[in-house]
Scaffold this motif. Structure first.
Motif, PDB file in Angstrom:
ATOM      1  N   GLU A 210      51.518  32.927  28.252  1.00 53.80           N
ATOM      2  CA  GLU A 210      51.818  33.564  26.976  1.00 53.80           C
ATOM      3  C   GLU A 210      50.552  34.201  26.178  1.00 53.80           C
ATOM      4  OE1 GLU A 210      53.143  30.298  24.699  1.00 53.80           O
ATOM      5  OE2 GLU A 210      55.064  30.035  25.841  1.00 53.80           O
ATOM      6  N   MET A 211      49.322  33.597  26.386  1.00 53.39           N
ATOM      7  CA  MET A 211      47.944  34.338  25.950  1.00 53.39           C
ATOM      8  C   MET A 211      47.893  35.398  26.736  1.00 53.39           C
ATOM      9  SD  MET A 211      45.606  30.877  25.634  1.00 53.39           S
ATOM     10  CE  MET A 211      46.157  29.345  24.586  1.00 53.39           C
ATOM     11  N   VAL A 212      48.111  35.305  27.817  1.00 52.52           N
ATOM     12  CA  VAL A 212      47.985  36.884  28.719  1.00 52.52           C
ATOM     13  C   VAL A 212      48.911  37.870  28.180  1.00 52.52           C
ATOM     14  CG1 VAL A 212      48.125  37.863  31.026  1.00 52.52           C
ATOM     15  CG2 VAL A 212      47.133  35.620  30.881  1.00 52.52           C
ATOM     16  N   VAL A 213      49.955  37.658  28.090  1.00 49.71           N
ATOM     17  CA  VAL A 213      50.973  38.722  27.456  1.00 49.71           C
ATOM     18  C   VAL A 213      50.591  39.075  26.095  1.00 49.71           C
ATOM     19  CG1 VAL A 213      53.376  38.818  26.627  1.00 49.71           C
ATOM     20  CG2 VAL A 213      53.074  37.785  28.704  1.00 49.71           C
ATOM     21  N   THR A 214      50.129  38.167  25.355  1.00 50.10           N
ATOM     22  CA  THR A 214      49.546  38.609  23.861  1.00 50.10           C
ATOM     23  C   THR A 214      48.306  39.393  24.071  1.00 50.10           C
ATOM     24  OG1 THR A 214      50.294  36.637  22.931  1.00 50.10           O
ATOM     25  CG2 THR A 214      48.680  37.772  21.929  1.00 50.10           C
ATOM     26  N   LEU A 215      47.656  39.185  24.736  1.00 49.24           N
ATOM     27  CA  LEU A 215      46.278  39.872  25.022  1.00 49.24           C
ATOM     28  C   LEU A 215      46.405  41.171  25.608  1.00 49.24           C
ATOM     29  CD1 LEU A 215      43.933  36.950  26.357  1.00 49.24           C
ATOM     30  CD2 LEU A 215      43.657  38.156  24.197  1.00 49.24           C
ATOM     31  N   LYS A 216      47.345  41.307  26.467  1.00 53.47           N
ATOM     32  CA  LYS A 216      47.851  42.613  27.194  1.00 53.47           C
ATOM     33  C   LYS A 216      48.157  43.644  26.180  1.00 53.47           C
ATOM     34  CE  LYS A 216      49.080  43.597  31.939  1.00 53.47           C
ATOM     35  NZ  LYS A 216      49.935  42.850  33.132  1.00 53.47           N
ATOM     36  N   SER A 217      49.175  42.802  25.321  1.00 51.00           N
ATOM     37  CA  SER A 217      49.823  43.677  24.291  1.00 51.00           C
ATOM     38  C   SER A 217      48.746  44.384  23.346  1.00 51.00           C
ATOM     39  CB  SER A 217      50.897  43.046  23.486  1.00 51.00           C
ATOM     40  OG  SER A 217      50.355  42.061  22.723  1.00 51.00           O
ATOM     41  N   GLN A 218      47.646  43.689  23.405  1.00 52.86           N
ATOM     42  CA  GLN A 218      46.390  43.999  22.290  1.00 52.86           C
ATOM     43  C   GLN A 218      45.805  44.920  23.173  1.00 52.86           C
ATOM     44  OE1 GLN A 218      44.836  40.332  21.318  1.00 52.86           O
ATOM     45  NE2 GLN A 218      46.361  39.805  20.031  1.00 52.86           N
ATOM     46  N   GLY A 219      45.917  45.524  24.171  1.00 53.27           N
ATOM     47  CA  GLY A 219      45.306  46.416  25.140  1.00 53.27           C
ATOM     48  C   GLY A 219      44.019  45.660  25.674  1.00 53.27           C
ATOM     49  N   LYS A 220      43.910  44.343  26.050  1.00 48.63           N
ATOM     50  CA  LYS A 220      42.941  43.807  26.535  1.00 48.63           C
ATOM     51  C   LYS A 220      42.812  43.852  28.142  1.00 48.63           C
ATOM     52  CE  LYS A 220      41.328  42.054  22.753  1.00 48.63           C
ATOM     53  NZ  LYS A 220      40.014  42.381  22.150  1.00 48.63           N
ATOM     54  N   ASP A 221      41.760  43.952  28.816  1.00 54.64           N
ATOM     55  CA  ASP A 221      41.806  43.968  30.072  1.00 54.64           C
ATOM     56  C   ASP A 221      41.965  42.432  30.726  1.00 54.64           C
ATOM     57  OD1 ASP A 221      41.373  44.124  32.939  1.00 54.64           O
ATOM     58  OD2 ASP A 221      39.388  45.010  33.004  1.00 54.64           O
ATOM     59  N   THR A 222      43.097  42.054  31.325  1.00 59.05           N
ATOM     60  CA  THR A 222      43.479  40.578  31.695  1.00 59.05           C
ATOM     61  C   THR A 222      43.469  40.725  33.444  1.00 59.05           C
ATOM     62  OG1 THR A 222      45.867  41.046  31.597  1.00 59.05           O
ATOM     63  CG2 THR A 222      44.725  40.397  29.278  1.00 59.05           C
ATOM     64  N   ARG A 223      43.098  41.466  33.822  1.00 53.47           N
ATOM     65  CA  ARG A 223      43.130  41.694  35.373  1.00 53.47           C
ATOM     66  C   ARG A 223      42.429  40.224  36.082  1.00 53.47           C
ATOM     67  NH1 ARG A 223      41.109  47.438  36.884  1.00 53.47           N
ATOM     68  NH2 ARG A 223      39.998  46.761  35.222  1.00 53.47           N
ATOM     69  N   GLU A 224      41.290  40.109  35.317  1.00 51.77           N
ATOM     70  CA  GLU A 224      40.612  38.784  35.957  1.00 51.77           C
ATOM     71  C   GLU A 224      41.046  37.544  35.428  1.00 51.77           C
ATOM     72  OE1 GLU A 224      37.355  36.782  37.663  1.00 51.77           O
ATOM     73  OE2 GLU A 224      37.996  38.707  37.841  1.00 51.77           O
ATOM     74  N   LEU A 225      41.801  37.572  34.300  1.00 50.65           N
ATOM     75  CA  LEU A 225      42.608  36.425  33.711  1.00 50.65           C
ATOM     76  C   LEU A 225      43.662  36.174  34.698  1.00 50.65           C
ATOM     77  CD1 LEU A 225      42.328  34.287  31.581  1.00 50.65           C
ATOM     78  CD2 LEU A 225      43.746  35.779  29.928  1.00 50.65           C
ATOM     79  N   GLU A 226      44.583  37.047  34.951  1.00 50.87           N
ATOM     80  CA  GLU A 226      45.488  37.112  35.668  1.00 50.87           C
ATOM     81  C   GLU A 226      45.273  36.532  37.096  1.00 50.87           C
ATOM     82  OE1 GLU A 226      48.614  40.282  35.238  1.00 50.87           O
ATOM     83  OE2 GLU A 226      46.968  41.104  34.087  1.00 50.87           O
ATOM     84  N   GLY A 227      44.296  36.912  37.702  1.00 47.91           N
ATOM     85  CA  GLY A 227      43.573  36.373  39.067  1.00 47.91           C
ATOM     86  C   GLY A 227      43.366  34.912  39.082  1.00 47.91           C
ATOM     87  N   LEU A 228      42.517  34.513  38.210  1.00 49.86           N
ATOM     88  CA  LEU A 228      42.411  32.960  37.765  1.00 49.86           C
ATOM     89  C   LEU A 228      43.664  32.192  37.512  1.00 49.86           C
ATOM     90  CD1 LEU A 228      39.244  33.448  35.576  1.00 49.86           C
ATOM     91  CD2 LEU A 228      39.328  32.511  37.738  1.00 49.86           C
ATOM     92  N   LEU A 229      44.749  32.953  36.878  1.00 51.32           N
ATOM     93  CA  LEU A 229      46.106  32.163  36.602  1.00 51.32           C
ATOM     94  C   LEU A 229      46.649  32.146  37.870  1.00 51.32           C
ATOM     95  CD1 LEU A 229      47.897  30.903  34.766  1.00 51.32           C
ATOM     96  CD2 LEU A 229      48.838  32.993  34.265  1.00 51.32           C
ATOM     97  N   SER A 230      46.657  32.943  38.675  1.00 52.16           N
ATOM     98  CA  SER A 230      47.416  33.050  39.918  1.00 52.16           C
ATOM     99  C   SER A 230      46.787  31.905  40.757  1.00 52.16           C
ATOM    100  CB  SER A 230      47.163  34.483  40.826  1.00 52.16           C
ATOM    101  OG  SER A 230      47.704  34.185  41.868  1.00 52.16           O
ATOM    102  N   ASP A 231      45.388  31.577  40.856  1.00 47.98           N
ATOM    103  CA  ASP A 231      44.751  30.468  41.728  1.00 47.98           C
ATOM    104  C   ASP A 231      45.204  29.195  41.006  1.00 47.98           C
ATOM    105  OD1 ASP A 231      43.547  32.573  43.256  1.00 47.98           O
ATOM    106  OD2 ASP A 231      41.514  32.553  42.092  1.00 47.98           O
ATOM    107  N   PHE A 232      45.166  29.340  39.747  1.00 49.04           N
ATOM    108  CA  PHE A 232      45.695  27.943  39.196  1.00 49.04           C
ATOM    109  C   PHE A 232      47.175  27.463  39.484  1.00 49.04           C
ATOM    110  CE2 PHE A 232      47.396  25.779  35.082  1.00 49.04           C
ATOM    111  CZ  PHE A 232      46.602  24.753  35.184  1.00 49.04           C
ATOM    112  N   ASN A 233      47.980  28.530  39.693  1.00 49.76           N
ATOM    113  CA  ASN A 233      49.523  28.247  39.778  1.00 49.76           C
ATOM    114  C   ASN A 233      49.513  27.940  41.124  1.00 49.76           C
ATOM    115  OD1 ASN A 233      50.316  28.830  37.258  1.00 49.76           O
ATOM    116  ND2 ASN A 233      50.689  30.822  37.535  1.00 49.76           N
ATOM    117  N   GLU A 234      48.869  28.556  42.149  1.00 50.18           N
ATOM    118  CA  GLU A 234      48.624  28.175  43.610  1.00 50.18           C
ATOM    119  C   GLU A 234      48.516  26.648  43.883  1.00 50.18           C
ATOM    120  OE1 GLU A 234      47.040  29.887  47.772  1.00 50.18           O
ATOM    121  OE2 GLU A 234      46.574  30.846  46.111  1.00 50.18           O
TER     122      GLU A 234
END
Length: 277
Positions: free
Chosen positions: A189-213
């Motif tokens: 949810e935080m990633v979606v919010t930050l993305k909507s604010q124009g933030k670069d979330t690519r690193e964050l999404e990669g870490l989240l993917s590792d976490f979920n794995e």
């Protein structure tokens, strides 16, 4: 022979406490639960020490036995009774330890918790009745028969004990996995919010993917462990199922540790992205 076998049985009891202790409570009342577990464990250790002292006393009396003297045989009978009563009481204390764990651990469905407690209470009642049989025995031969029943009963209970310990660990790990999944949802949810604010979330999404794995692997291994524990027979000799299930539980726990490490990295990255212009 059967009296000597009790020594092996209660060595297994002591080792079994380590398995039970792994299944600790995780709620806000964990400190209270740990205190209750500690009290029961101390009581078991005290009873086990009494059992060992009585065993040594019986062994000494047996060596001194003079079959021609009835007084000596009577003394041996009393020593054997004391030895077996301590063994019986130690077994009850061991069940008390297991009972506290079953009562306190989170995540066990109530119907399964009730079934486990009923099994423990049933065995405690059997052991209490056996104390009366020991006290009323009139000869060493009678005690040998009781010791044989005791050994067979406790050998059968080993399966039930390991089955319970394994399922407790499985349920406890399941609670931890559910919490990790909840954390993943919040981060998403935080990633979606930050993305909507124009933030670069690519690193964050990669870490989240590792976490979920790591969470997914832990969940799969924990689910795979359950059938192994459920396949352990409630009576008779235990198979390799417990060891196989425990290997999966340990692997799942390691995955959760990796997930926790990834979550720490996510927390740091969230702070960096949040202050990004």
């Amino acid at each position: 022979m059967y009296l000597r076998a009790l020594t092996i049985i209660f060595t297994l009891c002591v080792l079994g406490l380590g398995q039970v202790q792994m299944a600790s409570a995780t709620s806000g009342s964990a400190e209270t639960a740990e205190g209750q577990f500690g009290e029961q464990k101390s009581a078991f250790n005290e009873a086990f020490t009494g059992y060992k002292n009585a065993r040594d006393s019986y062994s000494t009396a047996k060596k001194e036995l003079d079959s021609t003297k009835s007084k000596t045989r009577q003394r041996l009978l009393e020593k054997a009774k004391t030895f077996m009563l301590h063994a019986d009481r130690s077994a009850i204390k061991y069940l008390d330890v297991l009972k506290v764990r079953v009562e306190q651990v989170n995540g066990i469905p109530e119907d399964k918790r009730s079934a486990m407690l009923a099994e423990i209470n049933k065995d405690s009642d059997w052991l209490l009745k056996t104390q009366t049989d020991i006290e009323e025995a009139k000869s060493i031969d009678e005690l040998r028969d009781i010791a044989k029943r005791f050994r067979e009963h406790w050998r059968n209970y080993r399966g039930a004990s390991k089955r319970m310990a394994g399922l407790i660990l499985h349920e406890k790990l399941g609670v931890m996995i559910v919490r990790a999944e909840g954390a993943s949802s919040k981060v998403s949810e935080m990633v979606v919010t930050l993305k909507s604010q124009g933030k670069d979330t690519r690193e964050l999404e990669g870490l989240l993917s590792d976490f979920n794995e790591h969470i997914d692997i832990a969940k799969k291994k924990n689910e795979d462990a359950r059938p192994y524990f459920e396949s352990i027979p409630m009576a008779g000799e235990t198979s390799s199922s417990f060891q196989e299930g425990m290997k999966l539980i340990r692997d799942a726990h390691l995955e959760l540790k990796e997930a926790h490490s990834a979550l720490s990295d996510i927390s740091k990255e969230l702070q960096l992205v949040a202050v990004e212009n």
